[in-house]
Design a protein around this motif. Sequence first.
Motif, PDB file in Angstrom:
ATOM      1  N   LEU A   1       0.826  -1.198   0.000  1.00  0.00           N
ATOM      2  CA  LEU A   1       0.000   0.000   0.000  1.00  0.00           C
ATOM      3  C   LEU A   1       0.865   1.255   0.000  1.00  0.00           C
ATOM      4  O   LEU A   1       1.850   1.330   0.728  1.00  0.00           O
ATOM      5  CB  LEU A   1      -0.885  -0.015   1.255  1.00  0.00           C
ATOM      6  N   ASP A   2       0.483   2.237  -0.806  1.00  0.00           N
ATOM      7  CA  ASP A   2       1.132   3.540  -0.788  1.00  0.00           C
ATOM      8  C   ASP A   2       0.098   4.593  -1.166  1.00  0.00           C
ATOM      9  O   ASP A   2      -0.908   4.272  -1.794  1.00  0.00           O
ATOM     10  CB  ASP A   2       2.318   3.592  -1.762  1.00  0.00           C
ATOM     11  N   VAL A   3       0.344   5.849  -0.779  1.00  0.00           N
ATOM     12  CA  VAL A   3      -0.599   6.929  -1.079  1.00  0.00           C
ATOM     13  C   VAL A   3      -0.251   7.650  -2.378  1.00  0.00           C
ATOM     14  O   VAL A   3      -0.978   8.542  -2.792  1.00  0.00           O
ATOM     15  CB  VAL A   3      -0.694   7.960   0.069  1.00  0.00           C
ATOM     16  N   SER A   4       0.841   7.272  -3.008  1.00  0.00           N
ATOM     17  CA  SER A   4       1.279   7.923  -4.234  1.00  0.00           C
ATOM     18  C   SER A   4       1.086   7.016  -5.440  1.00  0.00           C
ATOM     19  O   SER A   4       1.706   5.949  -5.536  1.00  0.00           O
ATOM     20  CB  SER A   4       2.752   8.320  -4.125  1.00  0.00           C
TER      21      SER A   4
ATOM     22  N   ASP B   1      -5.526   6.021   0.798  1.00  0.00           N
ATOM     23  CA  ASP B   1      -5.968   7.410   0.920  1.00  0.00           C
ATOM     24  C   ASP B   1      -5.241   8.166   2.034  1.00  0.00           C
ATOM     25  O   ASP B   1      -5.469   9.344   2.246  1.00  0.00           O
ATOM     26  CB  ASP B   1      -7.484   7.482   1.119  1.00  0.00           C
ATOM     27  N   GLY B   2      -4.376   7.486   2.773  1.00  0.00           N
ATOM     28  CA  GLY B   2      -3.605   8.127   3.829  1.00  0.00           C
ATOM     29  C   GLY B   2      -4.310   8.247   5.164  1.00  0.00           C
ATOM     30  O   GLY B   2      -3.719   8.687   6.146  1.00  0.00           O
ATOM     31  N   THR B   3      -5.581   7.868   5.215  1.00  0.00           N
ATOM     32  CA  THR B   3      -6.322   7.979   6.473  1.00  0.00           C
ATOM     33  C   THR B   3      -7.000   6.683   6.898  1.00  0.00           C
ATOM     34  O   THR B   3      -7.537   6.614   7.994  1.00  0.00           O
ATOM     35  CB  THR B   3      -7.411   9.080   6.374  1.00  0.00           C
ATOM     36  N   SER B   4      -7.000   5.688   6.021  1.00  0.00           N
ATOM     37  CA  SER B   4      -7.692   4.441   6.341  1.00  0.00           C
ATOM     38  C   SER B   4      -6.987   3.264   5.664  1.00  0.00           C
ATOM     39  O   SER B   4      -6.019   3.455   4.931  1.00  0.00           O
ATOM     40  CB  SER B   4      -9.144   4.496   5.858  1.00  0.00           C
ATOM     41  N   LEU B   5      -7.504   2.102   5.903  1.00  0.00           N
ATOM     42  CA  LEU B   5      -7.035   0.898   5.216  1.00  0.00           C
ATOM     43  C   LEU B   5      -8.120   0.403   4.260  1.00  0.00           C
ATOM     44  O   LEU B   5      -8.305  -0.799   4.077  1.00  0.00           O
ATOM     45  CB  LEU B   5      -6.658  -0.184   6.232  1.00  0.00           C
ATOM     46  N   HIS B   6      -8.811   1.346   3.640  1.00  0.00           N
ATOM     47  CA  HIS B   6      -9.859   1.023   2.673  1.00  0.00           C
ATOM     48  C   HIS B   6      -9.298   0.115   1.582  1.00  0.00           C
ATOM     49  O   HIS B   6      -8.212   0.341   1.070  1.00  0.00           O
ATOM     50  CB  HIS B   6     -10.414   2.299   2.048  1.00  0.00           C
ATOM     51  N   GLY B   7     -10.022  -0.933   1.267  1.00  0.00           N
ATOM     52  CA  GLY B   7      -9.591  -1.880   0.243  1.00  0.00           C
ATOM     53  C   GLY B   7      -8.918  -3.114   0.805  1.00  0.00           C
ATOM     54  O   GLY B   7      -8.568  -4.025   0.068  1.00  0.00           O
ATOM     55  N   ILE B   8      -8.745  -3.140   2.125  1.00  0.00           N
ATOM     56  CA  ILE B   8      -8.130  -4.297   2.776  1.00  0.00           C
ATOM     57  C   ILE B   8      -9.185  -4.905   3.700  1.00  0.00           C
ATOM     58  O   ILE B   8      -9.654  -4.260   4.642  1.00  0.00           O
ATOM     59  CB  ILE B   8      -6.872  -3.896   3.564  1.00  0.00           C
ATOM     60  N   ALA B   9      -9.570  -6.122   3.400  1.00  0.00           N
ATOM     61  CA  ALA B   9     -10.633  -6.786   4.153  1.00  0.00           C
ATOM     62  C   ALA B   9     -10.206  -7.039   5.597  1.00  0.00           C
ATOM     63  O   ALA B   9      -9.047  -7.374   5.865  1.00  0.00           O
ATOM     64  CB  ALA B   9     -10.999  -8.100   3.488  1.00  0.00           C
ATOM     65  N   GLY B  10     -11.148  -6.870   6.516  1.00  0.00           N
ATOM     66  CA  GLY B  10     -10.901  -7.149   7.916  1.00  0.00           C
ATOM     67  C   GLY B  10     -10.456  -8.584   8.126  1.00  0.00           C
ATOM     68  O   GLY B  10     -10.924  -9.494   7.447  1.00  0.00           O
ATOM     69  N   ALA B  11      -9.499  -8.779   9.008  1.00  0.00           N
ATOM     70  CA  ALA B  11      -8.960 -10.102   9.367  1.00  0.00           C
ATOM     71  C   ALA B  11      -8.297 -10.806   8.193  1.00  0.00           C
ATOM     72  O   ALA B  11      -8.157 -12.015   8.189  1.00  0.00           O
ATOM     73  CB  ALA B  11     -10.051 -10.983   9.981  1.00  0.00           C
TER      74      ALA B  11
END
Length: 71
Positions: free
Chosen positions: A25-28, A51-61
Amino acid sequence: MLEIGCGIGRITRVLAGRAAHLLALDVSDEMLARAREHNPGLDRVRWILGDGTSLHGIAGASVDACVSVVV
Protein backbone atom coordinates in the motif's frame (compact mmCIF):
# COMPACT_ATOMS: atom_id res chain seq x y z
CA MET A 1 1.09 -9.60 4.95
CA LEU A 2 0.56 -5.85 4.56
CA GLU A 3 3.28 -3.33 3.78
CA ILE A 4 2.23 0.24 4.52
CA GLY A 5 4.20 2.82 2.58
CA CYS A 6 5.75 0.52 -0.02
CA GLY A 7 7.24 3.36 -2.07
CA ILE A 8 9.03 1.95 -5.11
CA GLY A 9 9.04 -1.54 -3.61
CA ARG A 10 12.55 -2.02 -2.23
CA ILE A 11 11.32 -3.89 0.85
CA THR A 12 8.39 -5.35 -1.09
CA ARG A 13 10.71 -7.65 -3.04
CA VAL A 14 12.06 -9.16 0.17
CA LEU A 15 8.65 -9.48 1.81
CA ALA A 16 7.14 -11.06 -1.31
CA GLY A 17 9.78 -13.78 -1.11
CA ARG A 18 8.63 -14.66 2.41
CA ALA A 19 4.87 -14.11 2.41
CA ALA A 20 2.22 -16.21 0.71
CA HIS A 21 0.45 -12.99 -0.33
CA LEU A 22 1.51 -9.37 0.11
CA LEU A 23 -0.60 -6.23 0.01
CA ALA A 24 1.69 -3.30 -0.85
CA LEU A 25 0.00 0.00 0.00
CA ASP A 26 1.13 3.54 -0.79
CA VAL A 27 -0.60 6.93 -1.08
CA SER A 28 1.28 7.92 -4.23
CA ASP A 29 0.02 6.71 -7.60
CA GLU A 30 3.41 7.64 -9.10
CA MET A 31 5.34 5.56 -6.56
CA LEU A 32 3.08 2.56 -7.14
CA ALA A 33 3.62 2.85 -10.90
CA ARG A 34 7.38 2.93 -10.33
CA ALA A 35 7.12 -0.03 -7.93
CA ARG A 36 5.32 -2.11 -10.56
CA GLU A 37 7.92 -1.11 -13.15
CA HIS A 38 10.89 -1.96 -10.90
CA ASN A 39 9.37 -5.19 -9.61
CA PRO A 40 7.93 -7.16 -12.53
CA GLY A 41 6.83 -10.71 -11.90
CA LEU A 42 5.89 -10.36 -8.23
CA ASP A 43 2.78 -12.49 -8.63
CA ARG A 44 2.04 -12.63 -4.90
CA VAL A 45 1.86 -8.81 -4.58
CA ARG A 46 -1.29 -6.71 -4.91
CA TRP A 47 -0.45 -3.00 -5.28
CA ILE A 48 -2.98 -0.76 -3.52
CA LEU A 49 -3.43 3.01 -3.72
CA GLY A 50 -4.32 4.20 -0.22
CA ASP A 51 -5.97 7.41 0.92
CA GLY A 52 -3.60 8.13 3.83
CA THR A 53 -6.32 7.98 6.47
CA SER A 54 -7.69 4.44 6.34
CA LEU A 55 -7.04 0.90 5.22
CA HIS A 56 -9.86 1.02 2.67
CA GLY A 57 -9.59 -1.88 0.24
CA ILE A 58 -8.13 -4.30 2.78
CA ALA A 59 -10.63 -6.79 4.15
CA GLY A 60 -10.90 -7.15 7.92
CA ALA A 61 -8.96 -10.10 9.37
CA SER A 62 -7.22 -10.67 6.02
CA VAL A 63 -3.70 -9.79 7.22
CA ASP A 64 -1.50 -11.77 9.58
CA ALA A 65 1.38 -9.28 9.77
CA CYS A 66 1.98 -5.63 8.97
CA VAL A 67 5.26 -3.89 8.14
CA SER A 68 5.91 -0.17 7.83
CA VAL A 69 9.46 1.10 7.39
CA VAL A 70 10.32 4.84 7.53
CA VAL A 71 6.78 6.06 6.81
